[in-house]
Each structure stands twice: as C-alpha cells, then as structure tokens.
Design an enzyme around this catalytic site. Structure first.
Site, short mmCIF file in Angstrom:
data_model
loop_
_atom_site.label_atom_id
_atom_site.label_comp_id
_atom_site.label_asym_id
_atom_site.label_seq_id
_atom_site.Cartn_x
_atom_site.Cartn_y
_atom_site.Cartn_z
CG ASP A 10 40.97 -65.19 22.81
OD1 ASP A 10 39.86 -64.77 23.39
OD2 ASP A 10 40.92 -65.65 21.47
CG ASP A 58 36.62 -60.75 23.19
OD1 ASP A 58 37.00 -61.87 23.46
OD2 ASP A 58 36.96 -60.25 22.00
#
Length: 422
Positions: free
Chosen positions: A92, A299
C-alpha cells in the site's frame, strides 16, 4: 550484505490471481470486474477522507489518518519472528504502518478452508517485543495511537470505512521477505502493528498491510530505502507474477516527474493534461485535486483510475467525437459510463490516450484503456468519475510499466516494458 545496500526483489500477487490464496474459481470474470469497481470507488472515498483529515499539505505537522482502507489489490508474503511465521499483507503506497493480525480470531475472521495464514502468533517468537507508551516510535503513531496514563504498551486503533475497527500493540520483531526465486531475505528488526482485536466480515479485510509511503513507520522508511519500483503484469495475465524491487534493484529509468507534497501520506504528481491520439492535451479540471492543491495520487491500492468531473466529462466528450466508433452500448450494471458493443476489430483503430505529467508521458494503449466484459457483450472505458476533487492513477493504467520511486531525487518514473518477462 545488508538488504538496504544490495536491494531485494519481492513477488506481488493480485488478489484475483489464481496464485492468490483468496482466488475463487467459482467467481466469474464479470463478477470480479464488478467487485474491482466497487473497491476502486471505496478506495477513492478513503483517500478523499484522508485528504480532508490531514493538515494543509504545506504544514510541517503531519496528521496521519485514523481511517484505513479495507484491503487493497496486491499481496506480498513475508515472515515475522524466530522461528519465522509466514503472513501476508497488501502492498500500500498510500499508507505507512506495517500491521498484521496477531491474536486468535473468532469464527468471523477465520480464513476459509484452504485460505492463507493471516495471523502471527507472537507468543511463539522468542524475539518478539512490544513498544512502550511514550517512546519516540510510539509517538510517531500520530492520529491513531490510543495510549493513556494507565497503559504500559503502545496501543493503536485503526478504523475502517464501514466503522469496522481493529486495535493492537505497536511491536517489533525480525522480518524477512520472499524473493522471486523462493529464497528469504532477512531485513532485520522492524516495528509493526500487532492487531489483537478481530475484524468481522470479509477475511481479506483482516489481512495485514505493508505501508510504503514516506512516513516514519513505513517499510521503506524503516529500512532507509530511497528507491523502489514495481512492474504489474497485464490484467488478462494474472496467472503471472508481478514484481516489486527495493534498494539498488528498482528500475527508475524512463520519463520522470517530480513528487509533490513530501509531507503527505500519499504520492502526488502533477498532470498537465490528457490527449487522445495526436490532438492537443485537454486541460479542463485536470489540475484540481482539492482546493488549490495540484496533482494526482498514484496509488497501488486502486485498480481503475478516477478523474474528477470536469476532466472526466472533457475526456468523454473527446472520445465521442472520434470517427468510426463502434456502436455505443450502455453498461447494464452501471459500472462504467462509456461502453461499446463487443467487437475487438471495431476498437483496433482507437487512438492511444496519453497522460501528460510534468516531465513525463504515460501512454495508454487499448489494453490499459478498455476492459472487456464478456457476459454483457461490451467493451468499456476503464476510467471512473471520482465525484470528488480527487483524481487517482490506478493500476489498470499502469500495467506493463516499470513505475519507479526515487525518494532521494523525489521523482516518479514510467518506463514501458513487458512485465511478464522483466
């Protein structure tokens, strides 16, 4: 040789890959696409919430978010403790904390039969230690530390989008990572969250996280790593393994664009415009993220890119002016806004889409622009309207690129490559 000096590679496994412990052969491709759209929208809301909960990006004081996203897209396996226990976590780039589920769960968060080991049994590791309240490391948990005067150990609480929560103790132990050739690379002792309160619902939400942003407790910050990169295989080839490289191994060639807002939890870059074919870039609304903040978030936890409304509408209008388009057809489940009747030959002449960054171009070919939904007989533009001031560059548009992060130079690079062979 220390891994931070020599670098090390790691495998990335998409959650929908047949290699993933979460893979369900009974789920159709159409159902997977629908779930991915839902996750992309959920991720967008999560990142937007984080932006609202931070201080202004120009402020030197960073407020870490109290909200964490439920799952992500790419899994990394790693080992904690002595003797080592293998666990999994979602890579992440928009989070900082490494955390895993530690204590025994109740039946609501037990893995399905044949599922992964998602829990680290800290009592079985003779090198496991808990971090005390008041320490510098504990104090770096700004935003979700819950220490009070009666607590000896550094406690935290993570709140999920739907008000699910998990809490635990900030800890430390020995870490090692699974490399591409099946070996283990010992990276030493790292701080991580040992979550002891169970999460209800989808087992994937209780799988841990490997934070990769620039905050103090992320993997790269703790290891002192200044470069990392990943290379994602195409979504029609998820049986192959994607890769992530750390230290001296990352590929940071290709066009480079500066990172914005070094104090932010996420990675922002400036987008100058989007062009279709050889036309001039369209600028409408592309700059806007939130108020006067420029940039898009890159992202790893988002699949389908999201554009804020003005940029999305401008791009859709441009597409609809192209000559010789195939027959337009509505998406019966309202996942995507622009779809065409399924006929691959009709789209072969569709021009490339280019995202123009400050200093770099990202060229999107047919494979990274459209998604095929066979059950409904349609091809759809694989972009979402964000419905907020946030724009996100997702993984679908980054397939078959080396995406390199050079944190010393504060740039991100994009180099086209066949990721299955790289």
């Amino acid at each position: 040789m220390a891994p931070t000096e020599g670098g090390f590679p790691a495998r990335l496994i998409h959650r929908d890959s047949p290699l993933s412990p979460f893979y369900d052969h009974a789920v159709t491709d159409t159902a997977r696409i629908e779930a991915t759209v839902h996750r992309s929208r959920s991720r967008l809301n999560y990142l937007y919430y984080n932006m609202l909960s931070e201080n202004t990006l120009d402020n030197d004081v960073l407020l870490s978010p109290t909200l964490v996203n439920e799952g992500s897209e790419y899994l990394m396996s790693f080992n904690i403790g002595n003797p080592p226990s293998q666990v999994m976590g979602f890579a992440d780039t928009s989070n900082g904390l490494i955390w895993v589920q530690c204590s025994d769960c109740n039946s609501q968060c037990e893995p399905e039969k044949g599922g992964p080991t998602t829990k680290f049994l800290s009592s079985k590791s003779f090198t496991y230690e808990m971090e005390p309240c008041g320490s510098n490391v504990c104090n770096s948990l700004t935003g979700f530390q819950t220490c009070n005067s009666s607590d000896k150990w550094c406690k935290y609480r993570l709140v999920y989008e739907d008000n699910k929560a998990t809490s635990g103790i900030l800890s430390s132990d020995s870490f090692s990572f699974d490399t591409l050739d099946g070996k283990l690379v010992d990276v030493g002792y790292l701080n991580f969250g040992c979550s002891e309160a169970p999460l209800t619902g989808d087992i994937q939400s209780s799988t841990g996280s490997v934070g990769l942003n620039q905050t103090p407790l992320s993997l790269i910050s703790q290891l002192g790593i200044k470069k990392f990169s990943y290379c994602l295989v195409p979504f029609n080839n998820l049986g192959s393994t994607s890769k992530m490289y750390f230290g001296s191994l990352p590929v940071t060639s290709g066009g480079q664009t500066p990172l914005l807002y070094p104090n932010s939890d996420a990675y922002y870059v400036k987008v100058l415009g989007i062009s279709v074919g050889n036309d001039d870039p369209h600028f409408d609304g592309v700059f806007d993220v939130y108020d006067v903040r420029d940039g898009w978030i890159i992202d790893s936890g988002t699949t389908y890119s999201s554009l804020e409304t003005d940029a999305f509408d401008s791009l859709l209008a441009k597409f609809l002016t192209l000559p010789d388009l195939p027959q337009k057809k509505n998406d019966p489940r309202d996942r995507f806004e622009l779809c065409f009747a399924e006929n691959a030959n009709d789209l072969e002449s569709f021009p490339d889409v280019t995202v123009h960054f400050d200093g770099a171009d990202l060229i999107l070919n047919l494979e990274s622009t459209f998604v095929k939904i066979e059950d409904d007989g349609i091809f759809c533009l694989a972009l979402l309207r964000s419905g907020s001031p946030v724009s996100i560059l997702g993984n679908f548009q980054l397939q078959n690129y080396h995406v390199g992060y050079d944190l010393e130079a504060q740039v991100i690079s994009f180099a086209p490559v066949d990721c299955a062979d790289s």
